[in-house]
Design a protein around this motif. Structure first.
Motif, mmCIF file in Angstrom:
data_model
loop_
_atom_site.group_PDB
_atom_site.id
_atom_site.type_symbol
_atom_site.label_atom_id
_atom_site.label_comp_id
_atom_site.label_asym_id
_atom_site.label_seq_id
_atom_site.Cartn_x
_atom_site.Cartn_y
_atom_site.Cartn_z
ATOM 1 N N MET A 83 4.135 -5.631 -13.642
ATOM 2 C CA MET A 83 3.929 -6.976 -13.109
ATOM 3 C C MET A 83 4.946 -7.917 -13.745
ATOM 4 S SD MET A 83 -0.241 -7.150 -13.089
ATOM 5 C CE MET A 83 -0.329 -7.278 -14.862
ATOM 6 N N ASN A 84 5.847 -8.422 -12.927
ATOM 7 C CA ASN A 84 6.876 -9.346 -13.381
ATOM 8 C C ASN A 84 6.663 -10.721 -12.759
ATOM 9 O OD1 ASN A 84 8.120 -7.195 -14.776
ATOM 10 N ND2 ASN A 84 9.338 -6.658 -12.977
ATOM 11 N N SER A 85 7.312 -11.702 -13.328
ATOM 12 C CA SER A 85 7.236 -13.081 -12.812
ATOM 13 C C SER A 85 5.790 -13.495 -12.583
ATOM 14 C CB SER A 85 8.038 -13.203 -11.506
ATOM 15 O OG SER A 85 9.386 -12.839 -11.704
ATOM 16 N N LEU A 86 4.976 -13.249 -13.562
ATOM 17 C CA LEU A 86 3.542 -13.520 -13.422
ATOM 18 C C LEU A 86 3.269 -15.000 -13.240
ATOM 19 C CD1 LEU A 86 2.218 -10.935 -15.985
ATOM 20 C CD2 LEU A 86 1.486 -11.099 -13.619
ATOM 21 N N LYS A 87 2.252 -15.275 -12.449
ATOM 22 C CA LYS A 87 1.837 -16.639 -12.127
ATOM 23 C C LYS A 87 0.397 -16.844 -12.582
ATOM 24 C CE LYS A 87 4.572 -16.425 -7.861
ATOM 25 N NZ LYS A 87 4.519 -16.569 -6.374
ATOM 26 N N PRO A 88 -0.004 -18.074 -12.823
ATOM 27 C CA PRO A 88 -1.409 -18.314 -13.207
ATOM 28 C C PRO A 88 -2.404 -17.753 -12.198
ATOM 29 C CG PRO A 88 -0.099 -20.254 -13.663
ATOM 30 C CD PRO A 88 0.807 -19.297 -12.931
ATOM 31 N N GLU A 89 -2.027 -17.742 -10.923
ATOM 32 C CA GLU A 89 -2.936 -17.217 -9.900
ATOM 33 C C GLU A 89 -3.064 -15.697 -9.946
ATOM 34 O OE1 GLU A 89 -0.368 -19.334 -9.470
ATOM 35 O OE2 GLU A 89 0.666 -18.943 -7.548
ATOM 36 N N ASP A 90 -2.284 -15.041 -10.776
ATOM 37 C CA ASP A 90 -2.451 -13.603 -10.979
ATOM 38 C C ASP A 90 -3.552 -13.296 -11.986
ATOM 39 O OD1 ASP A 90 1.119 -13.313 -10.854
ATOM 40 O OD2 ASP A 90 -0.303 -12.799 -9.266
ATOM 41 N N THR A 91 -4.090 -14.328 -12.625
ATOM 42 C CA THR A 91 -5.157 -14.134 -13.596
ATOM 43 C C THR A 91 -6.369 -13.505 -12.936
ATOM 44 O OG1 THR A 91 -4.444 -15.976 -14.983
ATOM 45 C CG2 THR A 91 -6.766 -15.323 -15.140
ATOM 46 N N ALA A 92 -6.805 -12.373 -13.476
ATOM 47 C CA ALA A 92 -7.921 -11.637 -12.890
ATOM 48 C C ALA A 92 -8.210 -10.416 -13.752
ATOM 49 C CB ALA A 92 -7.590 -11.192 -11.466
ATOM 50 N N MET A 93 -9.332 -9.781 -13.455
ATOM 51 C CA MET A 93 -9.593 -8.447 -13.977
ATOM 52 C C MET A 93 -8.942 -7.475 -13.016
ATOM 53 S SD MET A 93 -11.168 -6.863 -16.478
ATOM 54 C CE MET A 93 -12.647 -7.725 -17.039
ATOM 55 N N TYR A 94 -8.147 -6.580 -13.551
ATOM 56 C CA TYR A 94 -7.444 -5.604 -12.722
ATOM 57 C C TYR A 94 -8.109 -4.238 -12.855
ATOM 58 C CZ TYR A 94 -3.705 -8.846 -11.616
ATOM 59 O OH TYR A 94 -2.991 -9.905 -11.109
ATOM 60 N N TYR A 95 -8.313 -3.613 -11.701
ATOM 61 C CA TYR A 95 -8.993 -2.326 -11.648
ATOM 62 C C TYR A 95 -8.106 -1.283 -10.982
ATOM 63 C CZ TYR A 95 -13.231 -5.098 -12.440
ATOM 64 O OH TYR A 95 -14.176 -5.949 -12.947
ATOM 65 N N CYS A 96 -8.247 -0.060 -11.458
ATOM 66 C CA CYS A 96 -7.641 1.101 -10.839
ATOM 67 C C CYS A 96 -8.735 1.818 -10.048
ATOM 68 C CB CYS A 96 -7.075 1.998 -11.936
ATOM 69 S SG CYS A 96 -6.344 3.528 -11.383
ATOM 70 N N ALA A 97 -8.418 2.283 -8.861
ATOM 71 C CA ALA A 97 -9.388 2.961 -8.015
ATOM 72 C C ALA A 97 -8.761 4.210 -7.413
ATOM 73 C CB ALA A 97 -9.873 2.033 -6.907
ATOM 74 N N ALA A 98 -9.616 5.169 -7.084
ATOM 75 C CA ALA A 98 -9.118 6.421 -6.500
ATOM 76 C C ALA A 98 -10.137 7.005 -5.540
ATOM 77 C CB ALA A 98 -8.808 7.429 -7.611
ATOM 78 N N ASP A 99 -9.620 7.765 -4.573
ATOM 79 C CA ASP A 99 -10.490 8.466 -3.633
ATOM 80 C C ASP A 99 -9.764 9.717 -3.180
ATOM 81 O OD1 ASP A 99 -12.221 8.419 -0.730
ATOM 82 O OD2 ASP A 99 -13.196 7.713 -2.547
ATOM 83 N N PRO A 100 -10.480 10.849 -3.117
ATOM 84 C CA PRO A 100 -9.829 12.125 -2.775
ATOM 85 C C PRO A 100 -9.574 12.278 -1.286
ATOM 86 C CG PRO A 100 -12.162 12.477 -3.162
ATOM 87 C CD PRO A 100 -11.900 11.041 -3.468
ATOM 88 N N ARG A 101 -8.549 11.632 -0.808
ATOM 89 C CA ARG A 101 -8.186 11.680 0.602
ATOM 90 C C ARG A 101 -6.779 11.144 0.749
ATOM 91 N NH1 ARG A 101 -8.116 6.404 1.924
ATOM 92 N NH2 ARG A 101 -9.450 4.997 0.694
ATOM 93 N N TYR A 102 -6.248 11.221 1.982
ATOM 94 C CA TYR A 102 -4.966 10.571 2.260
ATOM 95 C C TYR A 102 -5.202 9.075 2.485
ATOM 96 C CZ TYR A 102 -3.004 15.227 2.828
ATOM 97 O OH TYR A 102 -2.578 16.517 2.608
ATOM 98 N N CYS A 103 -4.236 8.298 2.088
ATOM 99 C CA CYS A 103 -4.328 6.862 2.350
ATOM 100 C C CYS A 103 -4.160 6.612 3.849
ATOM 101 C CB CYS A 103 -3.236 6.109 1.586
ATOM 102 S SG CYS A 103 -3.431 6.137 -0.211
ATOM 103 N N SER A 104 -4.680 5.478 4.285
ATOM 104 C CA SER A 104 -4.671 5.171 5.718
ATOM 105 C C SER A 104 -3.320 4.670 6.202
ATOM 106 C CB SER A 104 -5.743 4.136 6.035
ATOM 107 O OG SER A 104 -5.434 2.908 5.403
ATOM 108 N N GLY A 105 -2.496 4.183 5.266
ATOM 109 C CA GLY A 105 -1.191 3.686 5.680
ATOM 110 C C GLY A 105 -1.080 2.186 5.638
ATOM 111 N N GLY A 106 -1.812 1.541 4.756
ATOM 112 C CA GLY A 106 -1.737 0.099 4.586
ATOM 113 C C GLY A 106 -2.684 -0.318 3.470
ATOM 114 N N LEU A 107 -2.875 -1.597 3.321
ATOM 115 C CA LEU A 107 -3.845 -2.062 2.330
ATOM 116 C C LEU A 107 -5.245 -1.628 2.760
ATOM 117 C CD1 LEU A 107 -2.542 -5.630 1.449
ATOM 118 C CD2 LEU A 107 -2.425 -3.553 0.065
#
Length: 126
Positions: A83-107
Motif C-alpha cells: 500500500m503506497n501513497s496512503l490516505k486517511p480514508e484508507d484507515t480501516a481494519m484490513y482482512y485477508c479472505a479465501a475460498d476454494p474455488r476460481y474467482c469470478s473475474g472481478g471484485l
C-alpha cells in the motif's frame, strides 16, 4: 480448514506506505480465490483486491488502483498487499479472505468467502 493470519498493519502519515502479509495454512487447495477486504468504523466491509492463487488478473477497487499492489509467494503460502501513497480514508481494519474455488473475474462480495483472518489495523493520519 484454511487458516489465515494477517500482519503488517500500523500507523503512518498520509503519503506513507505499508505492506500487509497474509500467511495461509491448513488444508491446501490447488486454486483458491483470495481477497483483501477492509472495514472502517461504521462502514460495511468492502473489497480492496481479488485474485487467484493460481495466477491471472488481480482486480482492484477503483479507490486503490495505482496505489495498492497484490503479490504472492506461493512457496511461503503468503500473499502481500503493498500500500503506497496512503490516505486517511484508507484507515480501516484490513482482512485477508479465501475460498476454494476460481474467482469470478472481478471484485467479489465478502459473502463469497468462507475463510477469514483476524484482521490487521491500518491507521493513516493527515
Amino acid at each position: 480448514r484454511v487458516q489465515l493470519v494477517e500482519s503488517g498493519g500500523g500507523s503512518v502519515q498520509a503519503g506513507g506506505s505499508l505492506r500487509l502479509s497474509c500467511v495461509r495454512s491448513g488444508y491446501t487447495y490447488n486454486t483458491m480465490c483470495m481477497g483483501w477486504f477492509r472495514q472502517a468504523p461504521g462502514k460495511e466491509r468492502e473489497g480492496v483486491a481479488i485474485f487467484s492463487t493460481g495466477g491471472g488478473s488481480t482486480y482492484y477497487d477503483d479507490s486503490v488502483k495505482g496505489r495498492f499492489t497484490v503479490s504472492q509467494d506461493n512457496a511461503k503460502n503468503t500473499v502481500y498487499l503493498q500500500m503506497n501513497s496512503l490516505k486517511p480514508e484508507d484507515t480501516a481494519m484490513y482482512y485477508c479472505a479465501a475460498d476454494p474455488r476460481y474467482c469470478s473475474g472481478g471484485l467479489e462480495d465478502q459473502a463469497d468467502f468462507g475463510h477469514w483472518g483476524q484482521g490487521t489495523q491500518v491507521t493513516v493520519s493527515s
